[in-house]
Design an enzyme around this catalytic site. Structure first.
Site, PDB file in Angstrom:
ATOM      1  N   LYS A 116       3.350  -2.655  10.545  1.00 19.56           N
ATOM      2  CA  LYS A 116       3.063  -3.626   9.497  1.00 19.56           C
ATOM      3  C   LYS A 116       3.673  -5.002   9.744  1.00 19.56           C
ATOM      4  O   LYS A 116       3.096  -6.016   9.358  1.00 19.56           O
ATOM      5  CB  LYS A 116       3.520  -3.077   8.155  1.00 19.56           C
ATOM      6  CG  LYS A 116       2.687  -1.891   7.718  1.00 19.56           C
ATOM      7  CD  LYS A 116       3.178  -1.357   6.420  1.00 19.56           C
ATOM      8  CE  LYS A 116       2.017  -1.215   5.478  1.00 19.56           C
ATOM      9  NZ  LYS A 116       2.456  -0.996   4.106  1.00 19.56           N
ATOM     10  N   LYS A 158       9.984  -3.235   2.929  1.00 21.00           N
ATOM     11  CA  LYS A 158       8.839  -2.413   3.344  1.00 21.00           C
ATOM     12  C   LYS A 158       9.083  -1.783   4.705  1.00 21.00           C
ATOM     13  O   LYS A 158       9.532  -2.466   5.633  1.00 21.00           O
ATOM     14  CB  LYS A 158       7.577  -3.269   3.458  1.00 21.00           C
ATOM     15  CG  LYS A 158       6.926  -3.625   2.140  1.00 21.00           C
ATOM     16  CD  LYS A 158       5.694  -4.457   2.428  1.00 21.00           C
ATOM     17  CE  LYS A 158       4.614  -4.242   1.399  1.00 21.00           C
ATOM     18  NZ  LYS A 158       3.418  -5.024   1.681  1.00 21.00           N
ATOM     19  N   GLY A 165       1.010   3.868   0.251  1.00 23.46           N
ATOM     20  CA  GLY A 165       1.802   3.433  -0.904  1.00 23.46           C
ATOM     21  C   GLY A 165       3.250   3.881  -0.852  1.00 23.46           C
ATOM     22  O   GLY A 165       4.007   3.661  -1.797  1.00 23.46           O
ATOM     23  N   LYS A 237      -5.199   3.895  -5.113  1.00 26.18           N
ATOM     24  CA  LYS A 237      -6.384   3.338  -5.767  1.00 26.18           C
ATOM     25  C   LYS A 237      -7.153   4.429  -6.510  1.00 26.18           C
ATOM     26  O   LYS A 237      -7.321   5.533  -5.996  1.00 26.18           O
ATOM     27  CB  LYS A 237      -7.311   2.727  -4.715  1.00 26.18           C
ATOM     28  CG  LYS A 237      -6.670   1.600  -3.927  1.00 26.18           C
ATOM     29  CD  LYS A 237      -7.448   1.306  -2.652  1.00 26.18           C
ATOM     30  CE  LYS A 237      -6.704   0.286  -1.812  1.00 26.18           C
ATOM     31  NZ  LYS A 237      -7.271   0.162  -0.455  1.00 26.18           N
ATOM     32  N   ASN A 289      -6.376  -2.194   7.652  1.00 21.67           N
ATOM     33  CA  ASN A 289      -6.668  -0.792   7.947  1.00 21.67           C
ATOM     34  C   ASN A 289      -7.746  -0.737   9.015  1.00 21.67           C
ATOM     35  O   ASN A 289      -8.839  -1.285   8.840  1.00 21.67           O
ATOM     36  CB  ASN A 289      -7.130  -0.054   6.687  1.00 21.67           C
ATOM     37  CG  ASN A 289      -5.977   0.138   5.724  1.00 21.67           C
ATOM     38  OD1 ASN A 289      -4.885   0.509   6.131  1.00 21.67           O
ATOM     39  ND2 ASN A 289      -6.191  -0.153   4.460  1.00 21.67           N
ATOM     40  N   ARG A 291      -9.934   1.302  10.203  1.00 25.74           N
ATOM     41  CA  ARG A 291     -10.799   2.482  10.047  1.00 25.74           C
ATOM     42  C   ARG A 291     -11.740   2.235   8.873  1.00 25.74           C
ATOM     43  O   ARG A 291     -11.622   1.216   8.189  1.00 25.74           O
ATOM     44  CB  ARG A 291      -9.931   3.713   9.747  1.00 25.74           C
ATOM     45  CG  ARG A 291      -9.033   3.468   8.546  1.00 25.74           C
ATOM     46  CD  ARG A 291      -8.355   4.713   8.042  1.00 25.74           C
ATOM     47  NE  ARG A 291      -7.290   4.408   7.113  1.00 25.74           N
ATOM     48  CZ  ARG A 291      -7.429   4.152   5.834  1.00 25.74           C
ATOM     49  NH1 ARG A 291      -8.635   4.135   5.291  1.00 25.74           N
ATOM     50  NH2 ARG A 291      -6.392   3.895   5.073  1.00 25.74           N
TER      51      ARG A 291
HETATM   52  P1  ADP Z   1       0.201   0.975   2.123  1.00 19.36           P
HETATM   53  O1  ADP Z   1      -0.017   0.880   3.594  1.00 19.36           O
HETATM   54  O2  ADP Z   1       1.234   1.980   1.769  1.00 19.36           O
HETATM   55  O3  ADP Z   1      -1.053   1.085   1.340  1.00 19.36           O
HETATM   56  P2  ADP Z   1       0.395  -1.846   1.324  1.00 19.36           P
HETATM   57  O4  ADP Z   1       1.192  -2.856   2.043  1.00 19.36           O
HETATM   58  O5  ADP Z   1      -1.084  -1.921   1.444  1.00 19.36           O
HETATM   59  O6  ADP Z   1       0.933  -0.400   1.723  1.00 19.36           O
HETATM   60  O7  ADP Z   1       0.771  -1.884  -0.201  1.00 19.36           O
HETATM   61  C1  ADP Z   1       0.305  -0.925  -1.109  1.00 19.36           C
HETATM   62  C2  ADP Z   1       0.353  -1.468  -2.515  1.00 19.36           C
HETATM   63  O8  ADP Z   1       1.696  -1.899  -2.828  1.00 19.36           O
HETATM   64  C3  ADP Z   1      -0.505  -2.704  -2.752  1.00 19.36           C
HETATM   65  O9  ADP Z   1      -1.836  -2.372  -3.052  1.00 19.36           O
HETATM   66  C4  ADP Z   1       0.202  -3.296  -3.937  1.00 19.36           C
HETATM   67  O10 ADP Z   1      -0.122  -2.544  -5.090  1.00 19.36           O
HETATM   68  C5  ADP Z   1       1.682  -3.058  -3.642  1.00 19.36           C
HETATM   69  N1  ADP Z   1       2.319  -4.166  -2.914  1.00 19.36           N
HETATM   70  C6  ADP Z   1       2.391  -4.317  -1.569  1.00 19.36           C
HETATM   71  N2  ADP Z   1       3.019  -5.472  -1.234  1.00 19.36           N
HETATM   72  C7  ADP Z   1       3.376  -6.074  -2.386  1.00 19.36           C
HETATM   73  C8  ADP Z   1       4.055  -7.306  -2.725  1.00 19.36           C
HETATM   74  N3  ADP Z   1       4.508  -8.140  -1.786  1.00 19.36           N
HETATM   75  N4  ADP Z   1       4.230  -7.597  -4.022  1.00 19.36           N
HETATM   76  C9  ADP Z   1       3.781  -6.760  -4.993  1.00 19.36           C
HETATM   77  N5  ADP Z   1       3.149  -5.604  -4.760  1.00 19.36           N
HETATM   78  C10 ADP Z   1       2.926  -5.242  -3.472  1.00 19.36           C
END
Ligand code: ADP
Length: 448
Positions: A116, A158, A165, A237, A289, A291
């Site tokens: 990431k 992160k 998530g 989601k 993503n 895929r």
């Molecule tokens: P994953 O790979 O686990 O899906 P993501 O980076 O896509 O991780 O983040 C998943 C969810 O976390 C996002 O859809 C959002 O709801 C929340 N999120 C991620 N980054 C942020 C951020 N910087 N601020 C607020 N919420 C976040």
């Protein structure tokens, strides 16, 4: 065209791929676990081969077993579907090393976007706006505090290898950071095998808006517009729609074009999604993503395309069937994920389905793998079906979804259908543009 595809997946996505292959005259083999021996995918595929016991590590993630299955059945390609091995660069490499086609992007792109922190720096270099934060991985709590003090609290720690998530932690203040930093690294090491983490600004009540992209691997790329996936619970989601309501057209189209150009420049092959958070009129990259996504059908309905056909075409060495000018979005599409969970409390509900009736009629698509006599297994995710509707306007799509949910009938296990009915009838949802925290707030307040 490819001759025979081994599908290493289960549930609705395995069926989705079988359907596309059948329409293109490609033979299918489904690799399945023992518990899935009676699945609809096994019934509908041309061939099936058992690759191990129910636990994913021993079957759907068991690479030697999968490779053996490909050899035994003489497949010339492997489709990983969604989840499981679909974003595993080592697997993609293994497939190509055996002179088989991996139906997906190159291992290099999977690796680049699967990390990431690297994905974020790649995105930044390609001109995509990103969430303010650290420049890559942060090694010490002191360094993390320096970054966080600079961007302002709250921040999010992160995991570089996080997904689904998980592997994220919100920190409210300078003093809370060291402990959260240590805990997040520890969790990341246990869950993902890597304790590398990075820091970014925690955005307050953004929306989740993502762009469906598709590349030909040679520098050609198109976008299939955006999806709004803000109705989430615990970062999972539950409802998605296309297009995103209430965002000015010029802004939507501009971000789609930025994302399309980035994918073209990467010479990316196949479907991919760039996910953004959208807040106060601005987009911020969160991840890519590499895929097909669970929610790809809403983009298909919106644009009248079959993304799995496109994927199989490109994997077969043909180009994409469309240019950007051919892709014209029409109306509005919504997807509800019908999980085997209770609509009050979201408790898992495994068991035997004793009766099921799928909705139908104009503009309704039911991508499900369930049937009367199907046993919902506790080993896998609880998605039973994706209910997708398409209609000329968003208001009509909501009405159509309500009508389709009414028609859906299920006995034996609980499902989220009643929950989806409540969301469809909710004024905030009907107004459009709810944030990613909206659902949890409603649930906490008992207003949904
Ligand atoms: P994953 O790979 O686990 O899906 P993501 O980076 O896509 O991780 O983040 C998943 C969810 O976390 C996002 O859809 C959002 O709801 C929340 N999120 C991620 N980054 C942020 C951020 N910087 N601020 C607020 N919420 C976040």
């Amino acid at each position: 065209m490819l001759q025979k595809v081994l599908i290493v997946n289960r549930g609705d996505i395995a069926l989705r791929i079988i359907r596309a292959c059948r329409e293109l005259g490609i033979s299918t083999v489904v690799a399945h676990s023992t518990v899935d021996a009676e699945s609809m995918a096994v019934r509908l595929a041309d061939e099936s081969v058992c690759i191990g016991p129910p636990r994913p590590a021993e079957s759907y993630l068991n690479m030697p077993s999968v490779m053996m299955a490909a050899r035994l059945t003489d497949a010339d390609a492997v489709h990983p579907g969604v989840g499981f091995l679909s974003e595993n660069a080592e697997f993609a490499e293994m497939v190509t090393a055996h002179d088989l086609v991996f139906v997906g992007p190159s291992a290099q792109h999977i690796r680049q976007m699967g990390d990431k922190a690297l994905a974020k720096s790649t995105a930044k270099a390609l001109g995509i706006p990103v969430v303010p934060g650290s420049d890559g991985v942060v090694d010490t709590a002191e360094e993390a505090q320096d970054v966080a003090d600079g961007i302002g609290y709250p921040v999010l720690i992160k995991a570089v290898a996080g997904g689904g998530g998980r592997g994220m932690r919100v920190v409210e203040s300078h003093d809370d950071l060291p402990q959260a930093f240590a805990a997040c690294r520890h969790e990341a090491r246990t869950a993902f095998g890597s304790d590398a983490v990075y820091i970014e600004k925690y955005l307050d009540n953004p929306r989740h808006v993502e762009i469906q992209l598709f590349g030909d691997g040679k520098g050609g790329a198109v976008h299939y517009f955006e999806r709004d996936c803000s109705v989430q619970r615990r970062h999972q989601k539950l409802i998605e729609e296309a297009t995103a309501p209430g965002i000015p057209d010029a802004q939507r189209l501009a971000i789609c074009e930025v994302a399309r150009k980035a994918v073209a420049e990467l010479q990316y092959a196949g479907p991919g999604t760039i996910e953004f958070l959208y807040l106060d009129g601005a987009f911020y990259f969160i991840e890519m993503n590499t895929r097909l996504q669970v929610e790809h059908p809403i983009s298909e309905m919106l644009c009248g395309v079959d993304l799995v056909h496109e994927q199989l075409r490109v994997a077969s060495g043909y180009g994409m069937s469309r240019t950007q000018a051919d892709i014209v979005p029409q109306g509005h599409a919504i997807e509800c994920r019908i999980n085997a969970e209770t609509s009050e409390g979201f408790l898992p509900s495994p068991g035997l389905i004793t009766a099921v009736h799928a909705p139908g009629g104009p503009g309704v698509r039911f991508d499900g793998h369930i049937f009367s006599g199907y046993k919902v297994s506790p080993y896998y995710d609880s998605l039973l079906a994706k209910l997708i509707v398409h209609a000329p306007t968003r208001a009509l799509a909501i009405t159509r979804m309500q009508r389709a949910l009414e028609e859906f009938h299920l006995e034996g296990v609980a499902s989220l259908a009643p929950f989806h009915q409540r969301v469809m009838a909710n004024k905030d949802f009907q107004d459009g543009g709810v944030s990613i925290n909206w659902l949890q707030k409603q649930l906490d307040a008992g207003t949904l």
